[in-house]
Design an enzyme around this catalytic site. Structure first.
Site, PDB file in Angstrom:
ATOM      1  N   ASP A 247      -0.065  12.752   3.242  1.00  0.00           N
ATOM      2  CA  ASP A 247      -0.498  11.125   4.586  1.00  0.00           C
ATOM      3  C   ASP A 247       0.153  10.005   3.986  1.00  0.00           C
ATOM      4  OD1 ASP A 247      -2.146   9.574   5.936  1.00  0.00           O
ATOM      5  OD2 ASP A 247      -4.677  10.142   5.139  1.00  0.00           O
TER       6      ASP A 247
HETATM    7  C1  BGC Z   1      -4.557   8.258   8.445  1.00  0.00           C
HETATM    8  C2  BGC Z   1      -3.349   9.537   8.990  1.00  0.00           C
HETATM    9  C3  BGC Z   1      -2.718   9.242   9.607  1.00  0.00           C
HETATM   10  C4  BGC Z   1      -1.631   8.940   9.034  1.00  0.00           C
HETATM   11  C5  BGC Z   1      -0.541   7.712  10.125  1.00  0.00           C
HETATM   12  C6  BGC Z   1      -2.892   7.193   7.799  1.00  0.00           C
HETATM   13  O1  BGC Z   1      -3.543   6.061   7.792  1.00  0.00           O
HETATM   14  O2  BGC Z   1      -5.034   8.794   6.760  1.00  0.00           O
HETATM   15  O3  BGC Z   1      -4.496  10.390   9.107  1.00  0.00           O
HETATM   16  O4  BGC Z   1      -2.297  10.435  10.175  1.00  0.00           O
HETATM   17  O5  BGC Z   1      -1.992   7.281   8.166  1.00  0.00           O
HETATM   18  O6  BGC Z   1      -0.667   6.990  11.162  1.00  0.00           O
END
Ligand code: BGC
Length: 775
Positions: A247
């Site tokens: 993530d």
């Molecule tokens: C979120 C993810 C997301 C990623 C890119 C993160 O902060 O938890 O779900 O895909 O950002 O936007």
């Protein structure tokens, strides 16, 4: 696919390899032209594409610029490409319709391809453990079976168009407050049966391209750096062959992450690349580990770029219709007092519509899941267009856009409602601002909306409450309104879908994918959520959602699986292929469903399994099958389910395995988890033997009741001169079994120092090897 990846890797410098292991920027991987390695582009999210217009450009930002950018500010949204906003995952799961979700996946993938996106960062599929978790609207359900099937359908739909997916957030991302700091403290059985089971189902059924490792820790270990989670469970046990992506900003120690099985660290992280490069140079980590990451990333990059066909052509109007259909199947009719719905255009002369959400609909969540919707249906317009010329439709806002209200607004709405035959009240719960303190504060709807409900219901008993919220809210006012409809975060087509349902053009067929509790302090994790906000004890264990309410015999406001229709369905002829199953045989279950009402409709049939007597405690029942069938009035269809060994099993930590007991099981067929219509008992036999390992602190009963272990142990006592051959008899069994001390302590106290710890360790290992062989 590139033919010889090993060769390609051997042509890369160390610096190039570490650079490939992180992003080129926030949304793409690094390309190496001279090596023939292209880059891939990725974007959020599960209910529609959120693609920032500058995603492809890598530009340096000042520190200040960099910290001031947000995903969901008005400016950010307008800088995002238009896309179809489908219902949120929590909404569309109420359709219980895999084909529909597959179709949404296909449509999202086509929109990705139009924009040149190779990899969609979704679906989100964490278990909805607690209703205050802010991002629950991005997740499907409180149940791993339903979650797994919904997410698998989405993955298959997206991947059918050559676009990759990323199952997120692996695992236990169940709190958004301090989400990168929290430690989910979960017992092994709950982890396996609830939190990992859904992911496992998708890995098996749909072969996802990637898995996104979560921000949080699990039992003290950062999920993105956890070898048990990534190397052992995901890859070795489940056979996942794709890439693991972190993530955004989830990696804290890149060396640990590399050893644990993480591949792509997102977004661009210059510090970690440098750190990893130096670690390899210093010999702190073997280059082989880095090569493994590089190979997975190259496989991902080549597979997604080679599949990418010319940019997809599609029709936004058609996608909007899919969004409408999805909302129609997902809206849940919770209560239909006096059968007030569907509204009859013959009997009604005047409708009052109150609540600003009728003109400013709440149809999606916030944060990285937000979509710049291409065309939003306005509920009031859709209602008016169905009433043209026949019914007068009057509107009063009742509250301000921010949810607050005042006497004048309430009075205006009250007067309008008093004069109308029917009043439609729009109310809902806004999302909290995404910030460090992000979870919802309570389960309430906006207080101005609540005041409007009370004012209007007091003057008109024909009140129809239309709710919009991504996750369950408390509903103390359900008794005041005649009808309660949940539109959830219904996506851009919700307005038209709602109007079609209100006037009976569409028969509602959604059912709850999570329990609606009576109140917050009835919920399973109430006492431990959010705890001290850092250590989240999953103290309810496997009793999540309906598993908890059933076990505690607590009546929810509306149970898991509940949802009404304008027609009635009867259930009959439950059959099982055999009254006794010898595992690994499967069991076929059939049941007939008849539409005994007057109109066409769809019914969601649910199969729950229960095991009244089990070796380890089990939930009262667990969902193990479901089907959605469409039936004309008077029509009957037979639905078939197949139950496999895994469906009868639970995870037994003692053996580190899924185990089915030899026992009686009850097949329960219901219209909801609390509306079981038919049951049938089945005897299940499992001839597999599961043997627990002996430990030095095991008790003598455990040791001596084991036919393999006992002779080895007695031989050991003989060899060490503690007993003679004749003494190895039942008498000795009894003397030893009397001991409440474990083997080690007892031998220490009674062998005069003959049995050292080392000797005991050695015989226990010998016993365990023999047990392993005998299995
Ligand atoms: C979120 C993810 C997301 C990623 C890119 C993160 O902060 O938890 O779900 O895909 O950002 O936007």
């Amino acid at each position: 696919m590139h033919k010889d990846l090993d060769r390609l890797i051997s042509d890369m410098t160390l610096h190039e390899k570490v650079a490939l292991c992180t992003g080129e920027n926030s949304w793409k991987t690094k390309a190496f032209k001279h090596l023939g390695i292209p880059s891939i582009l990725m974007s959020d999210g599960s209910s529609g594409v959120r693609f920032q217009k500058d995603s492809e450009i890598t530009r340096s930002q000042s520190f200040y610029e960099s910290i001031s950018s947000r995903f969901d500010s008005e400016e950010a949204i307008s800088n995002t490409h238009k896309a179809t906003c489908f219902p949120s995952a929590s909404t569309v799961a109420c359709s219980w319709n895999k084909e529909l979700i597959y179709e949404i996946g296909q449509a999202i993938a086509k929109e990705c391809r139009r924009l040149g996106i190779h990899l969609l960062l979704g679906p989100g599929m964490n278990i909805r453990r607690h209703p205050l978790t802010a991002r629950n609207f991005e997740y499907y359900s409180e149940d791993p079976y339903l979650t797994g099937d919904m997410a698998a359908a989405m993955v298959m739909g997206v991947q059918s168009q050559g676009v990759g997916t990323s199952l997120k957030h692996f695992a236990c991302h169940n709190s958004d407050t301090k989400r990168t700091l929290v430690d989910a403290i979960v017992e092994e059985r709950a982890l396996r049966e609830i939190y990992l089971a859904a992911f496992e189902r998708v890995v098996n059924q749909a072969k996802p391209t990637t898995v996104m490792s979560a921000y949080n820790k699990i039992n003290g270990v950062q999920a993105s750096e956890d070898p048990l989670l990534l190397n052992q469970i995901l890859r070795e046990e489940w056979g996942f062959a794709g890439a693991v992506i972190s993530d955004w900003g989830a990696v804290k120690n890149v060396v640990e992450a590399t050893l644990a099985g993480l591949d792509l660290q997102m977004p661009l992280s210059l510090s970690s690349s440098r750190f990893l490069e130096e670690a390899v140079q210093k010999g702190d980590i073997a280059e082989e580990w880095l090569n493994r990451r590089v190979k997975h990333i190259l496989q991902l990059v080549f597979s997604l770029t080679e599949k990418a066909e010319p940019k997809a052509e599609f029709d936004f109007v058609q996608h909007h219709r899919i969004a409408q259909r999805a909302a129609e199947e997902s809206i849940v009719l919770l209560k239909n007092g006096r059968q007030l719905l569907p509204l009859s255009t013959e009997k009604i002369k005047k409708i009052a519509v109150v609540g600003k959400l009728a003109v400013e609909p709440l149809y999606q969540g916030t944060g990285c899941a937000v979509v710049n919707a291409q065309l939003v249906d306005i509920p009031l317009d859709s209602i008016r267009s169905l009433c043209q010329g026949t019914i007068e439709v009057a509107y009063a806002p009742g509250y301000n856009s921010d949810g607050s209200t005042n006497q004048a607004l309430l009075q205006e709405a009250g007067l309008l409602a008093r004069d109308a035959d029917v009043v439609l009240i729009f109310a809902g719960a806004f999302m909290p601002e995404e910030s460090d303190d992000y979870n919802r504060k309570d389960m309430n709807i906006e207080s101005g909306h609540e005041q409007l409900i009370e004012t209007v219901c007091a003057v008109n008993r024909n009140s129809i409450l239309i709710l919009a919220n991504g996750e369950s809210v408390s509903m103390p006012w359900t008794d005041m309104a005649s009808v309660v409809l949940e539109t959830w975060f219904g996506g851009e087509g919700m307005g038209a879908a709602l109007a079609n349902i209100l006037f009976g053009l569409v028969n509602p067929s959604g059912k709850l994918s999570a329990t609606i509790p009576e109140k917050l302090n009835n919920t399973p994790a109430y006492l431990s959520f959010p705890g001290n906000e850092k250590d989240l004890y999953y103290s309810e264990g496997i009793y999540v959602g309906y598993r908890y309410y059933d076990k505690k015999e607590i009546a929810p406001r509306f149970p898991f699986g509940h949802g009404l229709s304008y027609t009635q369905f009867t259930y009959s002829n439950l059959t099982v292929s055999s009254s006794s199953v010898k595992l690994p045989e499967t069991l076929k279950v059939t049941v007939d469903i008849t539409n005994t009402g007057d109109v066409y409709g769809k019914e969601i049939i649910q199969l729950y399994l229960s095991q009244p007597k089990s070796k380890l405690p089990r939930p009262v029942q667990e969902l193990k099958g479901f089907a959605k069938v469409a039936l004309h009035s008077g029509e009957t269809k037979t639905v078939e389910f197949v139950l496999e060994e895994r469906d009868f099993s639970y995870y037994n930590p003692e053996f580190g395995k899924w185990v089915a007991d030899t026992a009686e099981f009850i097949v329960r067929i219901g219209a909801s988890s609390r509306d079981i219509r038919l049951t049938k008992a089945v005897q299940v036999e499992n001839s597999r033997k599961y043997v627990s390992k002996i430990r030095t602190d095991s008790g003598f009963t455990e040791l001596l009741e084991n036919a393999t272990a006992k002779p080895i142990f007695y031989q050991f006592l003989i060899e060490n001169g503690l007993i003679n051959q004749e003494q190895a008899n039942e008498n000795l069994d009894e003397l030893l079994k009397w001991s409440f001390w474990g083997i080690q302590t007892f031998m220490d106290m009674n062998s005069g120092g003959t049995i050292t710890y080392e000797k005991l360790e050695e015989v226990v290992t010998r016993i365990n090897d023999a047990l392993e062989k005998a299995q």
